[in-house]
Design a protein around this motif. Structure first.
Motif, PDB file in Angstrom:
ATOM      1  N   THR A  85      47.421  31.004  55.447  1.00  0.00           N
ATOM      2  CA  THR A  85      46.878  30.621  53.476  1.00  0.00           C
ATOM      3  C   THR A  85      46.108  29.200  54.565  1.00  0.00           C
ATOM      4  O   THR A  85      46.397  29.178  55.411  1.00  0.00           O
ATOM      5  CB  THR A  85      47.719  30.608  53.142  1.00  0.00           C
ATOM      6  OG1 THR A  85      47.275  29.798  51.420  1.00  0.00           O
ATOM      7  CG2 THR A  85      49.014  29.237  53.148  1.00  0.00           C
TER       8      THR A  85
ATOM      9  N   ASP B 134      37.570  29.775  44.549  1.00  0.00           N
ATOM     10  CA  ASP B 134      38.734  30.829  44.573  1.00  0.00           C
ATOM     11  C   ASP B 134      38.798  31.860  43.474  1.00  0.00           C
ATOM     12  O   ASP B 134      39.265  33.054  42.919  1.00  0.00           O
ATOM     13  CB  ASP B 134      39.814  30.307  44.964  1.00  0.00           C
ATOM     14  CG  ASP B 134      40.172  29.350  45.919  1.00  0.00           C
ATOM     15  OD1 ASP B 134      39.435  30.525  46.933  1.00  0.00           O
ATOM     16  OD2 ASP B 134      40.761  28.518  46.357  1.00  0.00           O
TER      17      ASP B 134
ATOM     18  N   ILE C 237      34.675  33.142  43.209  1.00  0.00           N
ATOM     19  CA  ILE C 237      34.888  34.643  44.353  1.00  0.00           C
ATOM     20  C   ILE C 237      36.199  35.334  44.755  1.00  0.00           C
ATOM     21  O   ILE C 237      37.077  34.629  44.768  1.00  0.00           O
ATOM     22  CB  ILE C 237      33.551  33.973  45.498  1.00  0.00           C
ATOM     23  CG1 ILE C 237      33.077  33.636  45.551  1.00  0.00           C
ATOM     24  CG2 ILE C 237      34.083  35.247  46.686  1.00  0.00           C
ATOM     25  CD1 ILE C 237      32.288  32.891  46.769  1.00  0.00           C
TER      26      ILE C 237
ATOM     27  N   ARG D  99      39.747  37.297  45.855  1.00  0.00           N
ATOM     28  CA  ARG D  99      39.323  37.339  46.944  1.00  0.00           C
ATOM     29  C   ARG D  99      39.468  38.380  48.363  1.00  0.00           C
ATOM     30  O   ARG D  99      39.887  38.180  49.460  1.00  0.00           O
ATOM     31  CB  ARG D  99      41.649  36.386  47.132  1.00  0.00           C
ATOM     32  CG  ARG D  99      41.991  35.631  46.661  1.00  0.00           C
ATOM     33  CD  ARG D  99      43.801  35.856  46.802  1.00  0.00           C
ATOM     34  NE  ARG D  99      44.062  37.116  45.806  1.00  0.00           N
ATOM     35  CZ  ARG D  99      44.754  37.965  46.368  1.00  0.00           C
ATOM     36  NH1 ARG D  99      45.373  38.238  47.542  1.00  0.00           N
ATOM     37  NH2 ARG D  99      45.318  38.287  45.422  1.00  0.00           N
ATOM     38  N   TRP D 100      38.977  39.039  48.087  1.00  0.00           N
ATOM     39  CA  TRP D 100      38.796  40.751  48.959  1.00  0.00           C
ATOM     40  C   TRP D 100      37.388  40.704  50.315  1.00  0.00           C
ATOM     41  O   TRP D 100      37.254  40.919  51.203  1.00  0.00           O
ATOM     42  CB  TRP D 100      38.898  41.524  48.072  1.00  0.00           C
ATOM     43  CG  TRP D 100      38.151  42.364  47.033  1.00  0.00           C
ATOM     44  CD1 TRP D 100      38.175  41.588  45.685  1.00  0.00           C
ATOM     45  CD2 TRP D 100      36.457  42.732  47.181  1.00  0.00           C
ATOM     46  NE1 TRP D 100      37.010  42.231  44.762  1.00  0.00           N
ATOM     47  CE2 TRP D 100      35.827  42.783  45.466  1.00  0.00           C
ATOM     48  CE3 TRP D 100      36.152  43.036  48.150  1.00  0.00           C
ATOM     49  CZ2 TRP D 100      34.775  43.191  45.770  1.00  0.00           C
ATOM     50  CZ3 TRP D 100      34.176  43.186  48.110  1.00  0.00           C
ATOM     51  CH2 TRP D 100      33.937  43.590  46.849  1.00  0.00           C
ATOM     52  N   ILE D 101      36.462  39.749  49.059  1.00  0.00           N
ATOM     53  CA  ILE D 101      35.358  39.626  49.691  1.00  0.00           C
ATOM     54  C   ILE D 101      35.736  38.487  51.376  1.00  0.00           C
ATOM     55  O   ILE D 101      35.230  38.644  52.121  1.00  0.00           O
ATOM     56  CB  ILE D 101      35.000  38.665  48.416  1.00  0.00           C
ATOM     57  CG1 ILE D 101      34.173  39.631  47.368  1.00  0.00           C
ATOM     58  CG2 ILE D 101      33.699  37.573  49.634  1.00  0.00           C
ATOM     59  CD1 ILE D 101      33.022  39.208  46.654  1.00  0.00           C
ATOM     60  N   PHE D 102      36.669  37.382  50.701  1.00  0.00           N
ATOM     61  CA  PHE D 102      37.598  36.648  51.546  1.00  0.00           C
ATOM     62  C   PHE D 102      37.828  37.121  53.063  1.00  0.00           C
ATOM     63  O   PHE D 102      38.081  37.016  54.315  1.00  0.00           O
ATOM     64  CB  PHE D 102      38.332  34.966  51.113  1.00  0.00           C
ATOM     65  CG  PHE D 102      37.713  34.210  50.327  1.00  0.00           C
ATOM     66  CD1 PHE D 102      36.048  33.874  50.917  1.00  0.00           C
ATOM     67  CD2 PHE D 102      37.868  34.007  49.027  1.00  0.00           C
ATOM     68  CE1 PHE D 102      35.651  32.510  50.342  1.00  0.00           C
ATOM     69  CE2 PHE D 102      37.340  33.209  48.584  1.00  0.00           C
ATOM     70  CZ  PHE D 102      36.354  32.829  48.672  1.00  0.00           C
ATOM     71  N   HIS D 103      39.146  38.425  52.961  1.00  0.00           N
ATOM     72  CA  HIS D 103      39.938  38.992  53.432  1.00  0.00           C
ATOM     73  C   HIS D 103      38.996  39.671  54.401  1.00  0.00           C
ATOM     74  O   HIS D 103      39.223  40.195  55.322  1.00  0.00           O
ATOM     75  CB  HIS D 103      40.742  39.914  52.962  1.00  0.00           C
ATOM     76  CG  HIS D 103      40.951  38.647  51.977  1.00  0.00           C
ATOM     77  ND1 HIS D 103      42.390  40.028  51.520  1.00  0.00           N
ATOM     78  CD2 HIS D 103      42.095  37.555  52.137  1.00  0.00           C
ATOM     79  CE1 HIS D 103      43.809  39.023  50.923  1.00  0.00           C
ATOM     80  NE2 HIS D 103      43.471  37.540  51.065  1.00  0.00           N
TER      81      HIS D 103
ATOM     82  N   GLY E 298      35.953  38.924  55.625  1.00  0.00           N
ATOM     83  CA  GLY E 298      35.666  38.444  56.495  1.00  0.00           C
ATOM     84  C   GLY E 298      36.624  37.625  57.753  1.00  0.00           C
ATOM     85  O   GLY E 298      36.707  37.712  58.631  1.00  0.00           O
ATOM     86  N   GLN E 299      37.623  37.660  57.038  1.00  0.00           N
ATOM     87  CA  GLN E 299      39.013  37.553  57.807  1.00  0.00           C
ATOM     88  C   GLN E 299      39.807  38.185  58.896  1.00  0.00           C
ATOM     89  O   GLN E 299      40.110  37.925  59.514  1.00  0.00           O
ATOM     90  CB  GLN E 299      40.170  36.366  56.932  1.00  0.00           C
ATOM     91  CG  GLN E 299      40.025  35.391  56.718  1.00  0.00           C
ATOM     92  CD  GLN E 299      40.389  34.846  54.949  1.00  0.00           C
ATOM     93  OE1 GLN E 299      41.669  35.663  54.601  1.00  0.00           O
ATOM     94  NE2 GLN E 299      40.087  33.732  54.175  1.00  0.00           N
TER      95      GLN E 299
ATOM     96  N   SER F  88      44.472  42.396  45.638  1.00  0.00           N
ATOM     97  CA  SER F  88      43.399  42.048  45.673  1.00  0.00           C
ATOM     98  C   SER F  88      42.234  43.312  46.215  1.00  0.00           C
ATOM     99  O   SER F  88      41.428  43.962  45.432  1.00  0.00           O
ATOM    100  CB  SER F  88      43.200  40.966  46.218  1.00  0.00           C
ATOM    101  OG  SER F  88      41.152  40.324  45.662  1.00  0.00           O
ATOM    102  N   CYS F  89      42.695  43.520  47.592  1.00  0.00           N
ATOM    103  CA  CYS F  89      41.843  44.483  48.403  1.00  0.00           C
ATOM    104  C   CYS F  89      42.069  46.148  47.868  1.00  0.00           C
ATOM    105  O   CYS F  89      41.006  47.015  47.942  1.00  0.00           O
ATOM    106  CB  CYS F  89      42.457  44.587  49.747  1.00  0.00           C
ATOM    107  SG  CYS F  89      41.444  43.029  50.832  1.00  0.00           S
TER     108      CYS F  89
END
Length: 284
Positions: free
Chosen positions: A78, A88, A91, A93-97, A99-100, A187-188
């Motif tokens: 986190t 947050d 956008i 969360r799944w978009i950040f996931h 890239g991460q 989210s994903c």
């Protein structure tokens, strides 16, 4: 990047780096505190004005790596902060996931192989399995030093596991993200359901376009067939007309040769001409 270990004991270690510092808290929590400077909370300040409300930007990177079984760990991370939190809400969360997880995937297979090399050489000979000569590798060396000094160089599984690593799975299974993350992430998993619904809608719309396209193509084909028939008939008539013209030309040539001098003198044609003409037509 230069990293210096400030303190190391049974409670973990503290490291100072160029932009902030890092801290390891046993048994499996790692913090990174980047130095982001100051942010003026009341907007821009003039040259002669003194800032009255300075807010320090703070960002913490928290990684929790939990050993689950030999060769497997669960990673929880986190990034709490006190600025830019509006992003947050905009956008998902799944978009950040996405890239991460790409960052994790870039190191996953390498770590999997290194774990087996260290296991073959023994925990005390870990430095023979990997080369960490630079100051930026200080965190790796500090963790291995702490693990060797306070945990015997390895995880104590008790009586639940023997400590032997399982066989290496196929690379597709090792790099799988769907069963290891997507199905467990609200989210994903919601994004996957939404994208599947969009896919079905686009397929239905594509089917409608295909049907209308087929109808249009059928109409065009019918019209083209009719036009082709008309053109074919026209060409056939033109061909027949050309044949008639050609036949007439040949007839005139034969008439000229048959009439001889009478044609050249341009005299009235007698009845003998008509008889000769009938003979010529009969010969054609």
């Amino acid at each position: 990047m230069e990293i210096n270990i400030q303190k190391l004991d049974k409670n973990g270690f503290l490291a100072k780096q160029e932009l902030g510092y890092a801290k390891f808290v046993p048994p499996c929590v790692f913090y990174v505190y980047p130095s982001l400077g100051l942010n003026r909370g009341n907007g821009s300040v003039g040259m002669e004005e003194q800032p009255t409300n300075l807010t320090k930007r703070r960002l913490v990177l928290i990684f929790i790596c939990i050993p689950v079984s030999p060769g497997k760990s669960r990673l929880i991370w986190t990034f709490p902060r006190n600025f830019g939190v509006w992003i947050d809400r905009v956008i998902p969360r799944w978009i950040f996931h996405i890239g991460q997880n790409l960052i994790l995937d870039s190191d996953l297979y390498l770590l999997h192989l290194e774990e087996r090399k260290i296991n073959d050489l023994g925990p005390s000979n870990w430095h023979k399995a990997c080369f960490v000569p630079t100051k930026s590798d200080a965190l790796v060396s500090a963790f291995r030093k702490w693990l060797r000094k306070y945990s015997g160089g390895q995880v104590n599984w008790g009586t639940k596991f023997s400590g032997a690593l399982p066989p290496t799975p196929p690379k597709e299974q090792l790099m799988d993200r769907y069963w290891s993350h997507v199905v467990n992430c609200s989210s994903c998993s919601m994004a996957v359901k939404g994208l599947k619904a969009v896919e079905v809608a686009l397929q239905c719309q594509g089917g409608c376009h295909t049907s209308s396209t087929r109808i249009s193509i059928s109409m065009i084909t019918t019209m083209a067939s009719n036009e082709t028939s008309i053109i074919r008939d026209f060409l056939q008539r033109k061909k027949k007309s050309s044949e008639v013209v050609s036949k007439s030309k040949r007839l005139i040539v034969r008439l000229r040769s048959a009439l001889g001098a009478q044609w050249a003198q341009d005299t009235p044609v007698s009845l003998s001409f008509h008889r000769r003409e009938r003979k010529v037509f009969a010969a054609l």
